[in-house]
Scaffold this motif. Structure first.
Motif, PDB file in Angstrom:
ATOM      1  N   LYS A   1       4.661  -1.642 -10.310  1.00 46.54           N
ATOM      2  CA  LYS A   1       3.245  -1.883 -10.612  1.00 46.54           C
ATOM      3  C   LYS A   1       2.353  -1.220  -9.566  1.00 46.54           C
ATOM      4  CE  LYS A   1      -0.317  -3.992 -12.483  1.00 46.54           C
ATOM      5  NZ  LYS A   1      -0.962  -3.434 -13.619  1.00 46.54           N
ATOM      6  N   THR A   2       2.746  -1.254  -8.313  1.00 46.71           N
ATOM      7  CA  THR A   2       1.962  -0.630  -7.248  1.00 46.71           C
ATOM      8  C   THR A   2       1.876   0.874  -7.476  1.00 46.71           C
ATOM      9  OG1 THR A   2       2.682  -2.351  -5.716  1.00 46.71           O
ATOM     10  CG2 THR A   2       1.783  -0.342  -4.746  1.00 46.71           C
ATOM     11  N   ILE A   3       2.982   1.500  -7.865  1.00 47.39           N
ATOM     12  CA  ILE A   3       2.977   2.935  -8.149  1.00 47.39           C
ATOM     13  C   ILE A   3       2.055   3.227  -9.331  1.00 47.39           C
ATOM     14  CG2 ILE A   3       4.389   4.881  -8.940  1.00 47.39           C
ATOM     15  CD1 ILE A   3       4.858   4.161  -6.000  1.00 47.39           C
ATOM     16  N   LEU A   4       2.121   2.376 -10.355  1.00 43.56           N
ATOM     17  CA  LEU A   4       1.282   2.577 -11.536  1.00 43.56           C
ATOM     18  C   LEU A   4      -0.204   2.457 -11.209  1.00 43.56           C
ATOM     19  CD1 LEU A   4       3.422   0.672 -14.182  1.00 43.56           C
ATOM     20  CD2 LEU A   4       3.021   3.140 -14.055  1.00 43.56           C
ATOM     21  N   VAL A   5      -0.541   1.701 -10.189  1.00 43.96           N
ATOM     22  CA  VAL A   5      -1.936   1.592  -9.757  1.00 43.96           C
ATOM     23  C   VAL A   5      -2.364   2.845  -9.001  1.00 43.96           C
ATOM     24  CG1 VAL A   5      -3.470   0.337  -8.179  1.00 43.96           C
ATOM     25  CG2 VAL A   5      -1.971  -0.929  -9.726  1.00 43.96           C
ATOM     26  N   HIS A   6      -1.464   3.383  -8.183  1.00 46.85           N
ATOM     27  CA  HIS A   6      -1.810   4.520  -7.329  1.00 46.85           C
ATOM     28  C   HIS A   6      -1.794   5.874  -8.047  1.00 46.85           C
ATOM     29  CE1 HIS A   6      -2.301   2.740  -3.313  1.00 46.85           C
ATOM     30  NE2 HIS A   6      -1.540   1.784  -3.810  1.00 46.85           N
ATOM     31  N   LEU A   7      -0.980   6.035  -9.074  1.00 45.16           N
ATOM     32  CA  LEU A   7      -0.901   7.333  -9.753  1.00 45.16           C
ATOM     33  C   LEU A   7      -2.247   7.780 -10.341  1.00 45.16           C
ATOM     34  CD1 LEU A   7       2.640   7.121 -11.300  1.00 45.16           C
ATOM     35  CD2 LEU A   7       1.863   8.761  -9.584  1.00 45.16           C
ATOM     36  N   PRO A   8      -2.992   6.916 -11.021  1.00 42.33           N
ATOM     37  CA  PRO A   8      -4.311   7.359 -11.497  1.00 42.33           C
ATOM     38  C   PRO A   8      -5.270   7.686 -10.344  1.00 42.33           C
ATOM     39  CG  PRO A   8      -3.624   5.402 -12.678  1.00 42.33           C
ATOM     40  CD  PRO A   8      -2.644   5.610 -11.562  1.00 42.33           C
TER      41      PRO A   8
ATOM     42  N   MET B   1       0.839  -1.191   0.000  1.00 40.28           N
ATOM     43  CA  MET B   1       0.000   0.000   0.000  1.00 40.28           C
ATOM     44  C   MET B   1       0.878   1.247   0.000  1.00 40.28           C
ATOM     45  SD  MET B   1      -2.925  -1.332  -0.169  1.00 40.28           S
ATOM     46  CE  MET B   1      -3.904   0.138  -0.064  1.00 40.28           C
ATOM     47  N   VAL B   2       0.375   2.247  -0.667  1.00 41.73           N
ATOM     48  CA  VAL B   2       1.053   3.536  -0.719  1.00 41.73           C
ATOM     49  C   VAL B   2       0.049   4.577  -0.248  1.00 41.73           C
ATOM     50  CG1 VAL B   2       2.070   5.253  -2.251  1.00 41.73           C
ATOM     51  CG2 VAL B   2       2.537   2.841  -2.628  1.00 41.73           C
ATOM     52  N   ASP B   3       0.481   5.449   0.628  1.00 41.41           N
ATOM     53  CA  ASP B   3      -0.367   6.547   1.075  1.00 41.41           C
ATOM     54  C   ASP B   3      -0.477   7.537  -0.082  1.00 41.41           C
ATOM     55  OD1 ASP B   3      -1.592   8.733   2.204  1.00 41.41           O
ATOM     56  OD2 ASP B   3      -0.261   8.833   3.955  1.00 41.41           O
ATOM     57  N   ASN B   4      -1.679   7.663  -0.636  1.00 38.17           N
ATOM     58  CA  ASN B   4      -1.868   8.517  -1.805  1.00 38.17           C
ATOM     59  C   ASN B   4      -1.503   9.975  -1.536  1.00 38.17           C
ATOM     60  OD1 ASN B   4      -2.596   6.444  -3.483  1.00 38.17           O
ATOM     61  ND2 ASN B   4      -4.783   6.732  -3.224  1.00 38.17           N
ATOM     62  N   ASP B   5      -1.734  10.443  -0.319  1.00 43.66           N
ATOM     63  CA  ASP B   5      -1.377  11.834   0.002  1.00 43.66           C
ATOM     64  C   ASP B   5       0.133  12.033  -0.063  1.00 43.66           C
ATOM     65  OD1 ASP B   5      -4.042  12.543   0.375  1.00 43.66           O
ATOM     66  OD2 ASP B   5      -3.993  12.006   2.508  1.00 43.66           O
ATOM     67  N   LYS B   6       0.881  11.076   0.481  1.00 43.19           N
ATOM     68  CA  LYS B   6       2.348  11.173   0.432  1.00 43.19           C
ATOM     69  C   LYS B   6       2.848  11.061  -1.008  1.00 43.19           C
ATOM     70  CE  LYS B   6       3.412   9.457   5.047  1.00 43.19           C
ATOM     71  NZ  LYS B   6       4.048   8.388   5.825  1.00 43.19           N
ATOM     72  N   LEU B   7       2.242  10.139  -1.766  1.00 43.62           N
ATOM     73  CA  LEU B   7       2.640   9.977  -3.164  1.00 43.62           C
ATOM     74  C   LEU B   7       2.389  11.269  -3.935  1.00 43.62           C
ATOM     75  CD1 LEU B   7       3.629   8.230  -5.511  1.00 43.62           C
ATOM     76  CD2 LEU B   7       1.274   7.439  -5.805  1.00 43.62           C
ATOM     77  N   LYS B   8       1.239  11.880  -3.721  1.00 39.80           N
ATOM     78  CA  LYS B   8       0.916  13.132  -4.410  1.00 39.80           C
ATOM     79  C   LYS B   8       1.920  14.222  -4.054  1.00 39.80           C
ATOM     80  CE  LYS B   8      -3.019  16.008  -5.554  1.00 39.80           C
ATOM     81  NZ  LYS B   8      -4.451  16.214  -5.432  1.00 39.80           N
TER      82      LYS B   8
ATOM     83  N   ALA C   1      11.093   2.928  -5.563  1.00 37.67           N
ATOM     84  CA  ALA C   1      12.223   2.797  -4.635  1.00 37.67           C
ATOM     85  C   ALA C   1      11.995   3.658  -3.398  1.00 37.67           C
ATOM     86  CB  ALA C   1      13.521   3.196  -5.328  1.00 37.67           C
ATOM     87  N   THR C   2      11.459   4.855  -3.588  1.00 34.15           N
ATOM     88  CA  THR C   2      11.192   5.756  -2.464  1.00 34.15           C
ATOM     89  C   THR C   2      10.195   5.145  -1.484  1.00 34.15           C
ATOM     90  OG1 THR C   2      11.619   7.699  -3.820  1.00 34.15           O
ATOM     91  CG2 THR C   2      10.323   8.041  -1.821  1.00 34.15           C
ATOM     92  N   PHE C   3       9.138   4.528  -2.044  1.00 37.55           N
ATOM     93  CA  PHE C   3       8.078   3.960  -1.203  1.00 37.55           C
ATOM     94  C   PHE C   3       8.293   2.487  -0.878  1.00 37.55           C
ATOM     95  CE2 PHE C   3       6.113   7.793  -2.766  1.00 37.55           C
ATOM     96  CZ  PHE C   3       5.387   8.233  -1.670  1.00 37.55           C
TER      97      PHE C   3
END
Length: 122
Positions: free
Chosen positions: A86-93, A56-63, A79-81
């Motif tokens: 693939k996980t990043i590619l799911v969260h970006l949209p 899981m990635v915190d969308n607020d932190k990713l943004k 790498a940062t998270f």
């Protein structure tokens, strides 16, 4: 399978022995090799694992990260998270970002961005 492993049998031989005792198609070479690979480092826990752990990635932190530097690659963000690309590619949209001209930008242009583009074109 554990008995066969501890007995020193090869996976194919173990599969044949198990099928001879418990009936045809009880196991196969591939399944036996999988379990033998788990047993080799000393893991004799036979409970099934429930697939890969969810990354899981915190969308607020990713943004925040993307908006701080919109030229980061998905590999760098992963790498940062400490997750897979693939996980990043799911969260970006999910945070409304798409990749355009090598930058992560909002999916839709706001009114001011549209005006700037029109002025630039004129």
């Amino acid at each position: 399978m554990e008995y066969e492993f501890r007995h020193g049998s090869k996976a194919a031989e173990a599969a044949r022995n198990i099928n001879d005792v418990y009936g045809a198609n009880t196991t196969n070479d591939r399944t036996t090799r999988y379990w033998f690979a788990r047993f080799r480092p000393g893991n004799f826990d036979v409970r099934n694992e429930r697939g890969r752990p969810k990354m899981m990635v915190d969308n607020d932190k990713l943004k925040t990260f993307v908006e701080a530097d919109d030229s980061q690659t998905t590999a760098e963000l992963a790498a940062t998270f400490e997750v897979r690309t693939k996980t990043i590619l799911v969260h970006l949209p999910q945070i409304g970002k798409v990749k355009k001209l090598n930058k992560w930008v909002p999916h839709e242009l706001n009114k001011r961005q549209r005006e700037i583009r029109v002025e630039t074109c004129l």
